[in-house]
Scaffold this active site. Sequence first.
Site, mmCIF file in Angstrom:
data_model
loop_
_atom_site.group_PDB
_atom_site.id
_atom_site.type_symbol
_atom_site.label_atom_id
_atom_site.label_comp_id
_atom_site.label_asym_id
_atom_site.label_seq_id
_atom_site.Cartn_x
_atom_site.Cartn_y
_atom_site.Cartn_z
ATOM 1 N N ASP A 35 -32.139 -11.994 -18.411
ATOM 2 C CA ASP A 35 -31.878 -11.246 -17.148
ATOM 3 C C ASP A 35 -32.487 -11.615 -16.058
ATOM 4 O O ASP A 35 -33.745 -11.514 -16.233
ATOM 5 C CB ASP A 35 -31.809 -9.711 -17.336
ATOM 6 C CG ASP A 35 -30.924 -8.826 -16.622
ATOM 7 O OD1 ASP A 35 -31.032 -9.132 -15.450
ATOM 8 O OD2 ASP A 35 -30.232 -8.015 -16.914
ATOM 9 N N THR A 74 -25.818 -7.698 -12.769
ATOM 10 C CA THR A 74 -25.946 -8.037 -14.216
ATOM 11 C C THR A 74 -24.686 -7.732 -14.877
ATOM 12 O O THR A 74 -24.222 -8.585 -15.973
ATOM 13 C CB THR A 74 -26.930 -6.699 -14.892
ATOM 14 O OG1 THR A 74 -28.114 -7.110 -14.291
ATOM 15 C CG2 THR A 74 -26.847 -6.822 -16.487
ATOM 16 N N ASP A 157 -26.859 -1.707 -22.011
ATOM 17 C CA ASP A 157 -25.439 -1.894 -22.624
ATOM 18 C C ASP A 157 -24.512 -2.727 -21.926
ATOM 19 O O ASP A 157 -23.573 -3.273 -22.721
ATOM 20 C CB ASP A 157 -25.011 -0.106 -22.472
ATOM 21 C CG ASP A 157 -25.172 0.283 -21.141
ATOM 22 O OD1 ASP A 157 -25.008 -0.395 -20.096
ATOM 23 O OD2 ASP A 157 -25.604 1.456 -20.974
ATOM 24 N N ASP A 332 -27.847 -13.934 -16.311
ATOM 25 C CA ASP A 332 -26.840 -13.328 -15.798
ATOM 26 C C ASP A 332 -26.818 -13.410 -14.131
ATOM 27 O O ASP A 332 -25.876 -13.242 -13.363
ATOM 28 C CB ASP A 332 -26.772 -11.904 -15.918
ATOM 29 C CG ASP A 332 -28.046 -11.159 -15.764
ATOM 30 O OD1 ASP A 332 -29.044 -11.806 -15.593
ATOM 31 O OD2 ASP A 332 -27.995 -9.857 -15.701
ATOM 32 N N HIS A 333 -27.961 -13.649 -13.611
ATOM 33 C CA HIS A 333 -28.037 -14.063 -11.985
ATOM 34 C C HIS A 333 -29.592 -14.646 -11.924
ATOM 35 O O HIS A 333 -30.181 -14.555 -12.868
ATOM 36 C CB HIS A 333 -27.712 -12.771 -11.438
ATOM 37 C CG HIS A 333 -28.589 -11.679 -11.855
ATOM 38 N ND1 HIS A 333 -29.810 -11.438 -11.789
ATOM 39 C CD2 HIS A 333 -28.046 -10.576 -12.744
ATOM 40 C CE1 HIS A 333 -30.409 -10.252 -12.321
ATOM 41 N NE2 HIS A 333 -29.276 -9.814 -12.918
ATOM 42 N N HIS A 476 -31.794 -8.778 -6.546
ATOM 43 C CA HIS A 476 -30.920 -9.933 -6.677
ATOM 44 C C HIS A 476 -29.521 -9.294 -6.026
ATOM 45 O O HIS A 476 -29.596 -8.105 -5.710
ATOM 46 C CB HIS A 476 -30.810 -10.685 -7.956
ATOM 47 C CG HIS A 476 -30.593 -9.437 -8.899
ATOM 48 N ND1 HIS A 476 -29.401 -8.927 -9.376
ATOM 49 C CD2 HIS A 476 -31.430 -8.800 -9.763
ATOM 50 C CE1 HIS A 476 -29.588 -8.006 -10.337
ATOM 51 N NE2 HIS A 476 -30.462 -7.882 -10.516
HETATM 52 ZN ZN ZN Z 1 -29.170 -8.710 -14.493
#
Ligand code: ZN
Length: 542
Positions: A35, A74, A157, A332-333, A476
């Site tokens: 992440d 996310t 989650d 995810d980014h 982000h």
């Molecule tokens: Zn994230």
Amino acid sequence: MRYLSGMLFAAMVPTVAVAQPSPRPPKLVIAISVDQYSADLFDEYRPRLTGGLARLATGTAYRNGYQAMSATETCPGHSTILTGALPSRSGIIANSWFDLSQTRSDKGVYCAEDERVAGSSSSKYTVSPVHLKVPTLGELMKAANPASRSVAVAGKDRAAVMMSGQRPDQRWYWDGKKYATDLAGVATPVSVGAANQAVAALIAAPGLPLSPPADCAASARSVPLGDGSVSVGGGRLERAAGDARGFRATPAFDGMTLALAARLIGEMQLGKGAATDIIAIGLSATDYVGHKFGTGGGEMCLQLHSLDRDLGDFLRLLDRQGLDYAVMLIADHGGEDVPERLRLNGVSAAARTRPGLTPAAIGKAIGAKLGLAGPVLIGEGAHGDVYLDTALKPADRRRAEQAALAAYRADSQVEAVFTKAELARTPLPTATPDRWSLAERARASFDAQRSGDLVVLLKRNITPIPDPTKGYVATHGSAWDYDRRIPLLFWRPGARPNDRPDAVGTVDIMPTLAAMLGLAIDASKIDGRCLVSAAVATCPTR
Ligand SMILES: [Zn+2]
């Protein structure tokens, strides 16, 4: 000197045999998401790492992967990884959005909740994959061969849910106190109880300051933020006894998630069954460290070295079990550093948003000017989706929209604002994601039912956290490449190094892994394309 010693360390990494990748499908696919792991961080640390990240970078390494859409958060990020679908197709446009038509008083919707369940709210939600409109690779594998198992383990989650989708065999995520699941009627593996005992004992004891590796010294400089009452840079990721929230921003969080994944692989005998299995692993600590300390300080240096070491240990464990596995690692980014340190490093445009740049404040000003009651505009924070109050009469709604457009366009911190109608008629881009316009990035995040009436994009290097002394300091979520560009790594034992500069999308992962598994997929139902590389020798012809 630092570069030279980094090269020396790199040369000391045990090398794997250079060979053609096996044409056989692996027995276990391991999809790892780190992440907030930007390509900028990957590039910066790559020469200095010697563990698991370094090993995975010796396979097919795309330095210019893209989470191509504008809302680099996310939930959307994780939704693209194993579905081959952009948010415009998957419906996962943001971490949360607004549904003003729903009957509950809380009009927000969390991406991984089922808001129809009584008692669920956007902050205290019932975890569910119900919003994900497309199947994941694990679902397709199980549909093709019911002997395939699909498992997800993650720090968040939404990471676990979006990478595994509907009805995985096991899904576990950190709920703030323990690893929990949303799956009903599924027997709890022994591994989960053991992991939760271990993590409870770990949190109960103080987390001692970590000793930084020598190469962290240069970044471990203290930088004051905001009014100067807080500073970041020199932290050593210590934690008070019992601080479960603080635990998330330490490397031990990823260590525990990896340990649980390893235990589950062993207990479920993943990779040793009749069909290929898949486990998705979401590692969240890098994100919490980035939000709490920024990405450019000693804290991130400690986190990435620790993650590199823990991933190395994890891969060695798999090797010892004699598993035939393939790893895909992605983010995810990306993310951006705190503006205060960016300015010290010469990024003069770096700044925080002014406090009044919110839908609430702008809506209130418009309401006063036009004589409209109610909030007028509804939304979260300085950018992203903004909704017009559905209580407005049609004529007032049009006036309010025009006024909101004018207000946002006049703002010196706003780069662009798009209306729902504009995005609806923007075609989805076909070029590689490095060449997408801002409107095309926003189009990839657009869902006609869920998106706002306006989508606001901030100027480059504007951090949408006005006051860094009240919580997160960096973030982000923007449409700029520091948030979009991420590393994409494919690795199998025996992988041949294949360092690639071409721009690819995270939506290309699913069809590439499907080709590796010999799994037929309908190209018209995804946004990505199979990548011919060392990861897969051939892609199916369309
Ligand atoms: Zn994230």
